[in-house]
Design a protein around this motif. Structure first.
Motif, mmCIF file in Angstrom:
data_model
loop_
_atom_site.group_PDB
_atom_site.id
_atom_site.type_symbol
_atom_site.label_atom_id
_atom_site.label_comp_id
_atom_site.label_asym_id
_atom_site.label_seq_id
_atom_site.Cartn_x
_atom_site.Cartn_y
_atom_site.Cartn_z
ATOM 1 N N ARG A 1 0.865 -1.168 0.000
ATOM 2 C CA ARG A 1 0.000 0.000 0.000
ATOM 3 C C ARG A 1 0.902 1.218 0.000
ATOM 4 N NH1 ARG A 1 -2.977 1.621 5.189
ATOM 5 N NH2 ARG A 1 -2.608 3.596 4.166
ATOM 6 N N ASN A 2 0.312 2.359 -0.254
ATOM 7 C CA ASN A 2 1.107 3.573 -0.179
ATOM 8 C C ASN A 2 1.498 3.812 1.263
ATOM 9 O OD1 ASN A 2 1.010 4.306 -2.904
ATOM 10 N ND2 ASN A 2 -1.059 5.079 -2.652
ATOM 11 N N ARG A 3 2.787 4.081 1.466
ATOM 12 C CA ARG A 3 3.246 4.345 2.820
ATOM 13 C C ARG A 3 2.664 5.667 3.297
ATOM 14 N NH1 ARG A 3 8.032 1.243 3.869
ATOM 15 N NH2 ARG A 3 7.086 -0.811 3.763
ATOM 16 N N LYS A 4 2.231 5.682 4.532
ATOM 17 C CA LYS A 4 1.731 6.932 5.084
ATOM 18 C C LYS A 4 2.928 7.813 5.406
ATOM 19 C CE LYS A 4 -2.797 5.951 6.836
ATOM 20 N NZ LYS A 4 -3.792 6.707 7.594
ATOM 21 N N PRO A 5 2.720 9.131 5.247
ATOM 22 C CA PRO A 5 3.817 10.027 5.628
ATOM 23 C C PRO A 5 4.143 9.833 7.096
ATOM 24 C CG PRO A 5 1.770 11.246 5.300
ATOM 25 C CD PRO A 5 1.530 9.863 4.791
ATOM 26 N N GLY A 6 5.394 9.895 7.427
ATOM 27 C CA GLY A 6 5.788 9.680 8.818
ATOM 28 C C GLY A 6 6.281 8.262 9.035
ATOM 29 N N ILE A 7 5.817 7.320 8.233
ATOM 30 C CA ILE A 7 6.241 5.929 8.413
ATOM 31 C C ILE A 7 7.623 5.711 7.807
ATOM 32 C CG2 ILE A 7 5.752 3.547 7.774
ATOM 33 C CD1 ILE A 7 4.063 4.697 10.078
ATOM 34 N N GLU A 8 7.859 6.313 6.627
ATOM 35 C CA GLU A 8 9.194 6.174 6.040
ATOM 36 C C GLU A 8 10.246 6.772 6.960
ATOM 37 O OE1 GLU A 8 7.706 6.212 1.477
ATOM 38 O OE2 GLU A 8 9.299 7.610 2.026
ATOM 39 N N ALA A 9 9.918 7.928 7.516
ATOM 40 C CA ALA A 9 10.843 8.563 8.469
ATOM 41 C C ALA A 9 11.073 7.642 9.653
ATOM 42 C CB ALA A 9 10.269 9.899 8.936
ATOM 43 N N ALA B 1 2.558 5.662 15.503
ATOM 44 C CA ALA B 1 1.231 5.059 15.677
ATOM 45 C C ALA B 1 0.141 6.054 15.298
ATOM 46 C CB ALA B 1 1.040 4.584 17.110
ATOM 47 N N LYS B 2 0.383 7.326 15.592
ATOM 48 C CA LYS B 2 -0.605 8.339 15.204
ATOM 49 C C LYS B 2 -0.694 8.420 13.682
ATOM 50 C CE LYS B 2 -0.117 11.423 19.151
ATOM 51 N NZ LYS B 2 1.190 12.050 19.376
ATOM 52 N N ALA B 3 0.438 8.187 13.001
ATOM 53 C CA ALA B 3 0.432 8.246 11.536
ATOM 54 C C ALA B 3 -0.224 7.007 10.945
ATOM 55 C CB ALA B 3 1.866 8.383 11.015
ATOM 56 N N LEU C 1 12.683 4.619 21.732
ATOM 57 C CA LEU C 1 11.948 3.812 20.759
ATOM 58 C C LEU C 1 10.448 3.909 21.007
ATOM 59 C CD1 LEU C 1 11.915 1.783 18.440
ATOM 60 C CD2 LEU C 1 12.045 -0.042 20.125
ATOM 61 N N PHE C 2 10.059 3.833 22.273
ATOM 62 C CA PHE C 2 8.631 3.904 22.571
ATOM 63 C C PHE C 2 8.073 5.254 22.143
ATOM 64 C CE2 PHE C 2 9.238 -0.039 24.161
ATOM 65 C CZ PHE C 2 9.830 -0.160 25.408
ATOM 66 N N HIS C 3 8.875 6.293 22.334
ATOM 67 C CA HIS C 3 8.472 7.628 21.919
ATOM 68 C C HIS C 3 8.286 7.690 20.410
ATOM 69 C CE1 HIS C 3 8.019 11.886 22.751
ATOM 70 N NE2 HIS C 3 8.763 12.140 21.702
ATOM 71 N N MET C 4 9.250 7.115 19.677
ATOM 72 C CA MET C 4 9.182 7.083 18.208
ATOM 73 C C MET C 4 7.928 6.329 17.761
ATOM 74 S SD MET C 4 13.165 6.125 17.455
ATOM 75 C CE MET C 4 12.811 5.199 15.962
ATOM 76 N N LYS C 5 7.666 5.219 18.435
ATOM 77 C CA LYS C 5 6.511 4.404 18.055
ATOM 78 C C LYS C 5 5.216 5.144 18.297
ATOM 79 C CE LYS C 5 6.378 0.014 19.193
ATOM 80 N NZ LYS C 5 6.478 -1.088 20.165
ATOM 81 N N ALA C 6 5.159 5.924 19.386
ATOM 82 C CA ALA C 6 3.937 6.670 19.677
ATOM 83 C C ALA C 6 3.624 7.636 18.546
ATOM 84 C CB ALA C 6 4.077 7.411 21.004
ATOM 85 N N THR C 7 4.650 8.328 18.070
ATOM 86 C CA THR C 7 4.465 9.269 16.956
ATOM 87 C C THR C 7 4.022 8.525 15.699
ATOM 88 O OG1 THR C 7 6.274 10.574 17.884
ATOM 89 C CG2 THR C 7 5.550 11.129 15.650
ATOM 90 N N VAL D 1 -4.700 3.385 18.755
ATOM 91 C CA VAL D 1 -3.518 4.141 19.177
ATOM 92 C C VAL D 1 -3.361 4.079 20.694
ATOM 93 C CG1 VAL D 1 -2.380 6.375 19.166
ATOM 94 C CG2 VAL D 1 -3.743 5.681 17.212
ATOM 95 N N ARG D 2 -4.463 4.210 21.411
ATOM 96 C CA ARG D 2 -4.401 4.179 22.885
ATOM 97 C C ARG D 2 -3.920 2.818 23.374
ATOM 98 N NH1 ARG D 2 -9.511 5.927 25.971
ATOM 99 N NH2 ARG D 2 -8.008 6.318 27.634
#
Lengths: 375, 102
Positions: A154-162, A216-218, A208-214, A320-321
């Protein structure tokens, strides 16, 4: 320095595979161990190896020229040293023992070297894979359907590639920290240095958990499915990451000499971790039920389902929660474990954890290369 | 808010919840299934004053309005706080007075 004392130094420092090689050895055999020494000496694994002996070459000419007239087969080597036979006997057996010791050390060093080679091979496979994957992404980056070798199309959502790029860096840093811990523990570093390493290791996991939280919103589905992880890691997936109780199961038995107090606290942590995990798993199942009934509401087969889509999208916000809560459990479990342990114990635990993940990634690489070969 | 404080003080162990909220369900399961206590669960989506209750809970400092856990009339917090307490071993002592011995 007399040639006798050089000889004794040679005996204790050289890598020899048999004790007989010392006394009847052509020039070439003397050079062979030197080469091997150079390789193993260059290769610094945790300060494990001794530096190569500088004395080997000097003894060469002297040894091959000695005549053998002693009944112990020593050549005339010891003539000038001591006339007393029993003392000569002592010296012989001591030298033989030193040779055996040197040979033993040599075998250990060789084993470590081979191990290092095998690890490098695995690392190389991993790098080749990453390169392949990066090439594929590069090809498809211009939009349209993206088909990675993981089958995520599928098309990658912005933020996921980063996120994927950042995660690549994160893994490199974790590997580096694991190596640092290994070295520090092997070289018996002090409390303060270990504390610094432990703290930065823990912060790294929290990053890592912080990165994942961001991320996850994407794209919550992406995080939920562990798409950035290697295959073997994904096999053990629980709500977008590793199971906290599994972590404790792996680490706690490996901890040596826990005090009674620590054993009690570790046991309590295990139990409460399990309970929290089970409760969240059931919460996750509840979300699945809610989503399933939302999607299937109305008449299935009707052909018009826009309202259900809208309702389902709303329900998905809860994902997300749940993901965040799972990471929260991981973080708390790590923190509580570190609190129970001494600095040294925590360092060992974090080293074990780091290598555990390394091994899973190595397994994934091997598995992938096997699959590619048989395809 | 009066209603919130009244309910909290009337019920030693209570959870403000929403019936569709899976984290509320999680906390409820933790208490009732895993820890053997029986919290009073108030579903605010089924309460006509639900919106005010939600605002009051946020004003009281709860990280998310639901689940909001009260023990002994005092706000303990939401899922994060409950889980942190439990993993640090500090939740069970708080729950001691509310154990039902089967």
């Amino acid at each position: 320095m007399t040639w006798i004392s050089m000889l004794i130094k040679f005996c204790s420092a050289t890598e020899m595979n048999s004790s007989s090689a010392l006394f009847v050895t052509p020039n070439s055999m003397l050079y062979e161990p030197v080469q091997q020494t150079a390789i193993w000496g260059d290769f610094s694994v945790n300060g494990f190896l001794n530096p190569p002996s500088p004395f080997i070459l000097e003894v060469d000419g002297k040894l091959s020229n000695q005549s053998e007239d002693s009944s112990h087969g020593m050549g005339g080597i010891l003539d000038g040293y001591n006339q007393d036979d029993s003392k000569q006997g002592e010296k012989v057996s001591r030298r033989l023992a030193q040779n055996r010791e040197a040979a033993r050390k040599s075998r250990i060093r060789k084993k470590a070297y081979v191990q290092q080679l095998e690890n490098s091979k695995i690392r190389l496979l991993q790098l080749e894979q990453e390169l392949e994957r990066a090439k594929q992404q590069g090809q498809f980056m211009g939009g349209g359907i993206e088909v990675s070798h993981l089958g995520y199309s599928r098309n990658r959502k912005p933020g996921i590639e980063a996120f994927e790029v950042d995660h690549g860096h994160w893994v490199e840093e974790q590997n580096r920290q694991t190596t640092e811990l290994r070295n520090a523990l092997k070289s018996h570093s002090g409390e303060i240095e270990l504390r610094i390493l432990v703290d930065s290791c823990m912060s790294h996991y929290f990053n890592l958990f912080h990165m994942k939280a961001t991320a996850a919103k994407a794209d919550a589905f992406y995080i939920m499915s562990g798409m950035w992880k290697s295959q073997a890691e994904r096999f053990f997936l629980w709500i977008g990451g590793f199971r906290p109780s599994e972590l404790l199961k792996i680490l706690i038995p490996r901890l040596e000499t826990l005090t009674e107090q620590q054993q009690v606290e570790a046991g309590n942590l295990k139990q409460s971790c399990h309970q929290a995990e089970d409760a969240l798993s059931q919460g996750m199942e509840k979300l699945q039920q809610i989503l399933a009934s939302t999607i299937s509401a109305g008449e299935l087969g009707e052909g018009n389902y826009l309202p259900q889509m809208g309702a389902a999208m709303e329900k998905l916000e809860a994902l997300v929660r749940v993901l965040n809560q799972a990471d929260h459990l991981r973080q708390e479990t790590l923190q509580q474990l570190a609190r129970i342990l001494t600095t040294r114990q925590a360092a060992r635990a974090l080293l074990a954890l780091g290598e555990y993940f390394e091994r899973l990634r190595a397994l994934s690489s091997l598995w992938c290369s096997n699959t590619n070969e048989s395809a | 808010m009066d209603k919130v404080m009244r309910l909290a003080s009337e019920n030693g162990l209570m959870i403000f919840s929403k019936s569709s909220c899976c984290l509320c369900y999680t906390v409820n399961i933790l208490f009732s299934d895993q820890l053997g206590v029986s919290p009073y669960v108030h579903e605010i989506d089924q309460d006509p004053e639900g919106k005010e209750i939600e605002k009051a809970l946020i004003r009281m400092g709860c990280s998310s309005p639901v689940p909001a856990v009260f023990i002994g009339g005092k706000l303990v917090g939401s899922t994060n706080e409950v889980m942190s307490l439990h993993l640090s071993g500090n939740l069970l002592p708080l729950l001691k007075p509310y154990y039902s011995f089967n």
